[in-house]
Design an enzyme around this catalytic site. Sequence first.
Site, PDB file in Angstrom:
ATOM      1  N   ASN A 159       0.859  -1.179   0.000  1.00  0.00           N
ATOM      2  CA  ASN A 159       0.000   0.000   0.000  1.00  0.00           C
ATOM      3  C   ASN A 159       0.902   1.237   0.000  1.00  0.00           C
ATOM      4  OD1 ASN A 159       0.769   0.541   2.721  1.00  0.00           O
ATOM      5  ND2 ASN A 159      -0.941  -0.673   3.500  1.00  0.00           N
ATOM      6  N   LYS A 204       1.509   3.586   2.202  1.00  0.00           N
ATOM      7  CA  LYS A 204       2.314   3.746   3.413  1.00  0.00           C
ATOM      8  C   LYS A 204       3.530   2.823   3.379  1.00  0.00           C
ATOM      9  CE  LYS A 204       1.891   3.493   8.496  1.00  0.00           C
ATOM     10  NZ  LYS A 204       2.768   2.339   8.767  1.00  0.00           N
ATOM     11  N   GLU A 205       3.310   1.573   2.985  1.00  0.00           N
ATOM     12  CA  GLU A 205       4.407   0.600   2.914  1.00  0.00           C
ATOM     13  C   GLU A 205       5.414   0.984   1.834  1.00  0.00           C
ATOM     14  OE1 GLU A 205       1.458  -3.039   4.344  1.00  0.00           O
ATOM     15  OE2 GLU A 205       1.850  -2.663   2.210  1.00  0.00           O
ATOM     16  N   ASP A 226      -6.002  -8.135   2.081  1.00  0.00           N
ATOM     17  CA  ASP A 226      -6.031  -9.583   1.879  1.00  0.00           C
ATOM     18  C   ASP A 226      -6.850  -9.940   0.640  1.00  0.00           C
ATOM     19  OD1 ASP A 226      -4.710  -9.637   4.307  1.00  0.00           O
ATOM     20  OD2 ASP A 226      -6.462 -10.267   5.462  1.00  0.00           O
TER      21      ASP A 226
END
Length: 326
Positions: free
Chosen positions: A203, A205-206, A274
């Site tokens: 995502n 942020k990651e 997921d």
Amino acid sequence: MADYKAIIDNMASLNALVIGDVMVDAYIWGSIDRISPEAPVPVVRVHKRDYRLGGAANVALNVQAMGASCMLCAVIGNDDASGHILERMQINNLDASGLVRSDHRPTTIKTRVISGHQHVVRVDQETDTPINEQELTQLKQRIDQFLPSADVVIFEDYDKGVITQDLISYVVEKASQNNIPVVVDPKKRNFLNYRGVTLFKPNLKELKEGLNLVFEKTDQQAIRESVRALRELLVCDQVMVTLSEQGIYIDSGQEQNHLPAHMREISDVSGAGDTVISIAALATALRQSPSIVAALSNLAGGLVCEHSGVVPINREDLLQEALKLV
């Protein structure tokens, strides 16, 4: 023009191998009508409890919900929480023979306390210590048993210690030898260890944390440049970044696509990642184009956000929404 019905129907013929951190998503629902006399905190009167499969096990449920077969390989504890996992897997007809039981680490359990529609607090029982050599050996044996029959491998990494650099290299090499695509839902610890995979799905942020970058979520040029840099750094085929309300961006080298999010009545974003990786993996196993992989993943992630708590995708809902894209 994409035949989404055929694509979704063909997902039922696939076998997926999910490797990663399994957890229990526990819920306590109750009401709040007073503050504790012991401390300035609300008192929750419990009405209902529920235990659901989370993490890599929720990915397995999403794969299964599309009609595909799934084998789950992970390490769990020898504790009460592991009993919830085994019970729920049996109820959902998921094979538990790929699980390694450990006396040296607890089963991860995330307990959410909810009053009305308000998330009051979350309590986590877990460790993020890497699995030991014995556990790693046992996990590799389980993977060796199931990988040859897999159409796709999914790494579901929650930084709880099951996935290590050694395990990543081992699985990616074996999958490559068997021409099996590998898709990854990463976290920070192993972020740059997934070299040579087929599809890498952080995502936003990651992505920023993994590359140690700072930019605004609306900065489309920065997103494009960082995704291109990451794809080249990992030597992977595709990078697909989920951007929350900004949609999804995918870069395969040959093409780049930014798909806006679909308007939804958002109830809960838990478990959306997921679902996205599950649908992306199945579409990748069918050798679909990056634009179709992103389109179906984008739809699926939005649909599960309409439900409270962690729930798998509904196949018929996805099909009906996909047909609107034609």
